[in-house]
Structure formats: C-alpha cells, structure tokens
Design a protein around this motif. Structure first.
Motif, PDB file in Angstrom:
ATOM      1  N   UNK A  51       0.841  -1.208   0.000  1.00 13.45           N
ATOM      2  CA  UNK A  51       0.000   0.000   0.000  1.00 13.45           C
ATOM      3  C   UNK A  51       0.872   1.253   0.000  1.00 13.45           C
ATOM      4  N   UNK A  52       0.473   2.259  -0.774  1.00 16.56           N
ATOM      5  CA  UNK A  52       1.240   3.500  -0.847  1.00 16.56           C
ATOM      6  C   UNK A  52       1.146   4.287   0.442  1.00 16.56           C
ATOM      7  N   UNK A  53       2.006   5.300   0.582  1.00 17.33           N
ATOM      8  CA  UNK A  53       2.017   6.057   1.836  1.00 17.33           C
ATOM      9  C   UNK A  53       0.755   6.911   1.977  1.00 17.33           C
ATOM     10  N   UNK A  54       0.183   7.364   0.817  1.00 16.64           N
ATOM     11  CA  UNK A  54      -1.055   8.133   0.889  1.00 16.64           C
ATOM     12  C   UNK A  54      -2.171   7.233   1.399  1.00 16.64           C
ATOM     13  N   UNK A  55      -2.178   6.000   0.889  1.00 13.37           N
ATOM     14  CA  UNK A  55      -3.187   5.035   1.308  1.00 13.37           C
ATOM     15  C   UNK A  55      -3.128   4.777   2.785  1.00 13.37           C
ATOM     16  N   UNK A  56      -1.921   4.595   3.319  1.00 11.27           N
ATOM     17  CA  UNK A  56      -1.812   4.292   4.748  1.00 11.27           C
ATOM     18  C   UNK A  56      -2.137   5.521   5.593  1.00 11.27           C
ATOM     19  N   UNK A  57      -1.891   6.714   5.036  1.00 11.12           N
ATOM     20  CA  UNK A  57      -2.250   7.934   5.769  1.00 11.12           C
ATOM     21  C   UNK A  57      -3.774   8.022   5.918  1.00 11.12           C
ATOM     22  N   UNK A  58      -4.487   7.748   4.814  1.00  7.79           N
ATOM     23  CA  UNK A  58      -5.957   7.741   4.863  1.00  7.79           C
ATOM     24  C   UNK A  58      -6.450   6.731   5.892  1.00  7.79           C
ATOM     25  N   UNK A  59      -5.812   5.572   5.883  1.00 10.34           N
ATOM     26  CA  UNK A  59      -6.209   4.506   6.790  1.00 10.34           C
ATOM     27  C   UNK A  59      -6.000   4.946   8.240  1.00 10.34           C
ATOM     28  N   UNK A  60      -4.873   5.615   8.491  1.00 10.02           N
ATOM     29  CA  UNK A  60      -4.585   6.118   9.837  1.00 10.02           C
ATOM     30  C   UNK A  60      -5.661   7.107  10.281  1.00 10.02           C
ATOM     31  N   UNK A  61      -6.018   8.025   9.372  1.00  8.92           N
ATOM     32  CA  UNK A  61      -7.032   9.023   9.698  1.00  8.92           C
ATOM     33  C   UNK A  61      -8.376   8.347   9.959  1.00  8.92           C
ATOM     34  N   UNK A  62      -8.682   7.354   9.112  1.00 11.42           N
ATOM     35  CA  UNK A  62      -9.946   6.633   9.237  1.00 11.42           C
ATOM     36  C   UNK A  62     -10.030   5.926  10.596  1.00 11.42           C
ATOM     37  N   UNK A  63      -8.949   5.267  10.991  1.00 10.85           N
ATOM     38  CA  UNK A  63      -8.922   4.560  12.276  1.00 10.85           C
ATOM     39  C   UNK A  63      -9.022   5.559  13.425  1.00 10.85           C
ATOM     40  N   UNK A  64      -8.353   6.700  13.273  1.00 14.73           N
ATOM     41  CA  UNK A  64      -8.381   7.730  14.310  1.00 14.73           C
ATOM     42  C   UNK A  64      -9.806   8.265  14.504  1.00 14.73           C
ATOM     43  N   UNK A  65     -10.475   8.581  13.403  1.00 13.02           N
ATOM     44  CA  UNK A  65     -11.845   9.102  13.464  1.00 13.02           C
ATOM     45  C   UNK A  65     -12.789   8.051  14.048  1.00 13.02           C
ATOM     46  N   UNK A  66     -12.614   6.800  13.602  1.00 11.74           N
ATOM     47  CA  UNK A  66     -13.412   5.699  14.143  1.00 11.74           C
ATOM     48  C   UNK A  66     -13.200   5.588  15.654  1.00 11.74           C
ATOM     49  N   UNK A  67     -11.944   5.724  16.087  1.00 15.48           N
ATOM     50  CA  UNK A  67     -11.619   5.678  17.510  1.00 15.48           C
ATOM     51  C   UNK A  67     -12.285   6.808  18.283  1.00 15.48           C
ATOM     52  N   UNK A  68     -12.343   8.003  17.679  1.00 11.99           N
ATOM     53  CA  UNK A  68     -13.002   9.145  18.326  1.00 11.99           C
ATOM     54  C   UNK A  68     -14.498   8.893  18.484  1.00 11.99           C
ATOM     55  N   UNK A  69     -15.117   8.343  17.422  1.00 14.82           N
ATOM     56  CA  UNK A  69     -16.565   8.090  17.457  1.00 14.82           C
ATOM     57  C   UNK A  69     -16.912   7.037  18.504  1.00 14.82           C
ATOM     58  N   UNK A  70     -16.122   5.959  18.547  1.00 13.12           N
ATOM     59  CA  UNK A  70     -16.346   4.937  19.578  1.00 13.12           C
ATOM     60  C   UNK A  70     -16.101   5.565  20.947  1.00 13.12           C
ATOM     61  N   UNK A  71     -15.075   6.427  21.038  1.00 11.11           N
ATOM     62  CA  UNK A  71     -14.777   7.116  22.289  1.00 11.11           C
ATOM     63  C   UNK A  71     -15.958   7.939  22.785  1.00 11.11           C
ATOM     64  N   UNK A  72     -16.665   8.555  21.845  1.00 15.27           N
ATOM     65  CA  UNK A  72     -17.847   9.337  22.175  1.00 15.27           C
ATOM     66  C   UNK A  72     -18.935   8.423  22.770  1.00 15.27           C
ATOM     67  N   UNK A  73     -19.055   7.221  22.208  1.00 15.99           N
ATOM     68  CA  UNK A  73     -20.003   6.241  22.737  1.00 15.99           C
ATOM     69  C   UNK A  73     -19.563   5.759  24.127  1.00 15.99           C
TER      70      UNK A  73
END
Ligand SMILES: [Zn+2]
Length: 261
Positions: free
Chosen positions: A1-23
């Motif tokens: 996977x390219x570095x842009x791809x992994x950056x998106x994935x990192x952001x996606x996991x981070x946002x998902x973590x924030x949303x679960x954190x809100x729950x």
C-alpha cells in the motif's frame, strides 16, 4: 500500500476511535445510573438541553464551544474529549502493532471496555460485572480462535485466568478491605485474553503506577497514606501497557540477562 493510502487509513482509524470514544462517554455516564445506552440523544447533564448532532462531534465540538454547554454555559468536563482522544490513540497503537487482524479487533474491544471500567471505578469505586463479562466472553472467543489457528497453546489463557487473579485474591484475604472483588474478576477475565505472562506483568505495572501516584499525592498533600484509591484504573492502565509493549519489555529483560550472564 502506498504512503497516501496508509495515511488515509490512519485518519480513518483515528476518526473511528473518536466516534467509539464518544459512545464510551455515554456508557461511562449512563451504566452506573442504570440507564439504557442504546437509545436516547445526548443531553447536557446540567440543564438537560438536547445536544444537536453538529455540536456532538468528538473533540472538535468541545474545542469549538470552549468546553462549555451552548445553552447554560456550564463547564463541560475535560474528561469527555480526553476519553475520545485516548480511545483513538489506543486504536492507532493497536493497528500499528497488530495490523488489521482478528487479534487487533478483540484488543480494540478490550481497551475500550477498560476505559469505561477505569472511569466508572474512579468515580463510583465499582467495576460493573456486565463490563467484566464482555471481557470474559472476548477472552473465551479469543482463546478458541487462537487455539484453532495454532497461534497459541490452549492453556496459556487458562493459566492466565488465575495467574494474576489468584495472588490478588490471596492478598485481599490478608489485606482486608484493600482489594475489591471487581479487581479480582477483572484480572481473571483479562488474563484469559492476555495470557499468563502478560497479565502478571499487568498486575506488576498496575501496582507500580498506583504506588507512584499515591506517593505523588502524599508529597503534594493531596492525600495521606490512609486515602483509599480505586485500583481498577491502574490495573486497566497496566493491562493496556502490558499488551502493547509487554512482549518487547520481556524480550529486553531476557536479552539483558543473557548479556550479563
Ligand atoms: Zn447545559
């Protein structure tokens, strides 16, 4: 996977973590009060005004509102955004170490439940059985899957069930009123998941964290040696550290001894 791809994935996991954190915040607030966590909109605990969705965005709404309720201007606890950030950072660390695996998924569940346990124990000095049960069931599934896939011997978790909880139970017999039943059950359930080595390390780290904080509080006169501290948050922190970094810590320790002997 390219570095842009992994950056998106990192952001996606981070946002998902924030949303679960809100729950998780909803769970921390509602579980001890015996309220449902699946229905009902979020509202201000002070003026009970409903929070519109656009002001219920993890961390950002807190910053945007400068930590105050839009309606009554009561200060909102920093704990809320802190829980969201902590959960997101832990998800990133899990992903960094375990990648996209079943193991990572189980650990994400474990860490999130541990955050809820730590904060409820801090506030009410109880560890709800329902939360420990979630960890226990995760542990059973995890042990079965790891055994079937041949990644782990079946008795690693089974010994883990007792390796930290039993010493803690025995300590509780001697040191009356010091160790709660919830702490013991937590270490049993988490031990099934973490295995006997890492859960022992968790107990050790938890005790170190608690000692440091107690000492710190006595030095700064926030407490005396008689002040009772809930042990759950420290155990939770110990479990998280041991699972994320424990194997490297144990390896470094073994290398050190091999080197000097
Ligand atoms: Zn309000």
């Amino acid at each position: 996977m390219g570095s842009t791809g992994s950056l998106y994935l990192f952001i996606l996991i981070f946002v998902y973590g924030l949303l679960i954190g809100s729950f998780l915040n909803v769970c921390i607030y509602r579980i001890p009060l015996g309220k449902t966590i699946v229905r009902g909109r979020s509202y201000c605990p002070n003026c009970h005004s409903l929070i519109p969705w656009y002001l219920n965005i993890p961390v950002f709404s807190y910053l945007f509102l400068k930590g105050r309720c839009k309606n009554c201007h009561t200060q909102i606890s920093i704990i809320y955004p802190a829980v969201e950030l902590l959960n997101a950072v832990l998800y990133l660390l899990i992903y960094g170490i375990y990648g996209f695996t079943l193991q990572a998924l189980v650990l994400a569940v474990l860490f999130s439940v541990l955050i809820i346990i730590a904060l409820i124990d801090l506030k009410y000095q109880i560890i709800p059985d329902s939360l420990v049960t979630i960890i226990f069931i995760s542990g059973v599934l995890y042990t079965i899957l790891m055994t079937i896939s041949g990644a782990q011997l079946w008795y690693i978790g089974l010994i883990g069930l007792f390796s930290a909880s039993l010493p803690l139970y025995l300590l509780g017999l001697v040191y009356e009123g010091g160790i709660g039943g919830g702490d013991i059950k937590l270490m049993a359930a988490a031990g099934l998941l973490a295995g006997w080595k890492l859960i022992l390390l968790s107990l050790f780290l938890g005790a170190i964290y608690a000692s440091f904080l107690a000492l710190f509080m006595v030095i700064f006169r926030k407490a005396t040696f008689k002040t009772a501290l809930p042990f759950g948050p420290f155990l939770a922190a110990g479990i998280v550290t041991a699972i994320l970094f424990g194997q490297s810590m144990l390896n470094a320790y073994m290398d050190f001894y091999q080197y000097i002997l």
